[in-house]
Scaffold this motif. Structure first.
Motif, PDB file in Angstrom:
ATOM      1  N   LEU A 101       0.838  -1.206   0.000  1.00  0.00           N
ATOM      2  CA  LEU A 101       0.000   0.000   0.000  1.00  0.00           C
ATOM      3  C   LEU A 101       0.870   1.253   0.000  1.00  0.00           C
ATOM      4  O   LEU A 101       0.613   2.210  -0.756  1.00  0.00           O
ATOM      5  N   LEU A 102       1.905   1.270   0.837  1.00  0.00           N
ATOM      6  CA  LEU A 102       2.797   2.428   0.897  1.00  0.00           C
ATOM      7  C   LEU A 102       3.454   2.684  -0.461  1.00  0.00           C
ATOM      8  O   LEU A 102       3.592   3.841  -0.896  1.00  0.00           O
ATOM      9  N   LYS A 103       3.828   1.600  -1.130  1.00  0.00           N
ATOM     10  CA  LYS A 103       4.494   1.746  -2.430  1.00  0.00           C
ATOM     11  C   LYS A 103       3.493   2.102  -3.529  1.00  0.00           C
ATOM     12  O   LYS A 103       3.757   2.980  -4.363  1.00  0.00           O
ATOM     13  N   GLU A 104       2.334   1.431  -3.529  1.00  0.00           N
ATOM     14  CA  GLU A 104       1.324   1.651  -4.574  1.00  0.00           C
ATOM     15  C   GLU A 104       0.863   3.107  -4.610  1.00  0.00           C
ATOM     16  O   GLU A 104       0.701   3.695  -5.680  1.00  0.00           O
ATOM     17  N   PHE A 105       0.656   3.690  -3.425  1.00  0.00           N
ATOM     18  CA  PHE A 105       0.175   5.065  -3.354  1.00  0.00           C
ATOM     19  C   PHE A 105       1.309   6.068  -3.164  1.00  0.00           C
ATOM     20  O   PHE A 105       1.041   7.257  -3.013  1.00  0.00           O
TER      21      PHE A 105
END
Length: 395
Positions: A101-105
């Motif tokens: 999630l941290l990387k995707e967003f």
């Protein structure tokens, strides 16, 4: 103060019924009043049709199959090197998801991750991921405790204490976070353990008031009653006592039946409910449209909840009833009994026989008077709750 970009995250937003899915809409609307860059991130196992209709982003795998065996999730069974080693598979999955999630967003320091219903693995997975995230890109965390899935782990002896310990370590490590809880009792308990201020927040405004019908029988709605901890086993005793004193059926009831898995162990109670005149029994899971229709037909709600289970927990139904403009009758000993009493959201009694007496007293009150009291209670409750959210979110 602008919130910047906000991700509303709820790994327990997975069931087509209950309050998690509609709550995403309540919280999104609250935050969109102050920033338009809002994403509502749910579990991958939520029906794709529902996720699409509600504009939710499916992302999290499901970490609680041991509690909800009918819900399965994808798992490779292999530990991701970036996630590390963990004592159970659920924490590994949650940590992998949080890192993704941290990387995707492309999460940065101006972003906020908001968990409106804190769950154990969703929270610890996020804390694990943030340990590996660059310090200058760590977001602000808003964690709202409701006293349910914070306690859900078969691995840790006391999941809530484990989570609190990790939160304290994370704060010492410089992660900015702010807390709220659904009831004053829970907020005060958490404040001592976290050594931090904990704001009290209910749900944001869930609906506009529903006009109360002036004519016909007085109808009590047992919304969400299809669970043992919500007093299902008390219902035949309450309803039959009312029926003996009211054979003309000027007072009637709407309730729900237990799910099939629980029903087979409570057939005597179920048969007693079906046998009582003036009692409408709905399915264990109903649509939001059916629920609204039931509120439109009702004049008040009954909440014979278990005091031990709800020692710190709030009641989504009480909040729902308050916003719809329906008074409640509930039992002493729950964390939300004090809220009901403070805002005059209804009547708090100390026993099931006293609840029966309160039913007759409320049903004998002019409906215009009940509607006026409910409007006043709603106003006070909504005003305080909105101010609490604005303070907590630093809007």
């Amino acid at each position: 103060m602008s919130l910047g970009r906000v991700l509303i995250c709820d790994p327990m937003c997975v069931l087509p019924f209950g309050h998690n899915v509609p709550a995403m809409g309540y919280f999104r609307q609250l935050i969109q009043n102050n920033t338009k860059d809002v994403y509502a991130v749910c579990c991958k196992e939520l029906s794709s049709d529902i996720a699409k209709a509600k504009c939710l982003t499916p992302f999290f795998r499901f970490y609680y199959s041991r509690y909800f065996p009918n819900i399965r999730t994808e798992s490779t069974g292999k530990t991701s090197p970036s996630a590390g080693w963990f004592v159970d598979d659920e924490e590994r999955l949650a940590t992998e998801d949080a890192l993704a999630l941290l990387k995707e967003f492309d999460i940065g320091a101006k972003d906020t991750l908001f968990h409106p219903h804190v769950d154990f693995y969703g929270a610890v997975g996020l804390l694990n991921a943030l340990e590996k995230w660059p310090r200058d890109r760590r977001p602000r965390l808003l964690l709202r405790f409701i006293g349910v899935m914070e306690n859900a782990s078969h691995t840790y002896r006391d999941p809530l204490e484990e989570l609190i310990g990790r939160l304290r370590l994370a704060m010492k490590d410089g992660i900015e976070m702010s807390f709220s809880a659904e009831t004053p009792l829970y907020a005060d308990m958490l404040a001592e353990k976290l050594e931090s201020i904990v704001t009290v927040t209910a749900y944001p405004e869930m609906s506009k008031p529903i006009p109360m019908r002036e004519h016909g029988p007085f109808v009590f709605y047992c919304a969400g009653s299809a669970r043992h901890d919500k007093g299902f086993m008390h219902l035949p005793e309450i309803f039959s006592a009312v029926r003996r004193r009211d054979p003309e059926m000027t007072i009637r009831f709407i309730t729900q039946m237990l799910p099939a898995a629980d029903l087979k162990h409570s057939m005597t109670t179920a048969r007693a409910l079906y046998a009582l005149p003036g009692v409408e029994v709905q399915a264990s899971a109903i649509s939001s449209e059916e629920m609204i229709t039931a509120y439109e037909r009702s004049h008040a709600v009954l909440l014979p909840y278990d005091a031990a289970t709800y020692r710190y927990r709030g009641s989504a139904v009480l909040m729902e009833a308050a916003f719809h403009g329906r008074p409640a009758i509930t039992l002493e000993g729950t964390a939300f009994a004090g809220i009901a009493r403070h805002y005059n959201l209804g009547v708090v009694v100390d026993s099931v026989p006293a609840m029966v007496d309160a039913i007759f007293e409320m049903a004998g009150t002019r409906r215009s008077v009940l509607a006026g009291r409910a409007a006043q209670a709603r106003h006070r409750f909504h005003l305080d709750n909105t101010a609490a959210f604005q303070s907590w979110l630093k809007i």
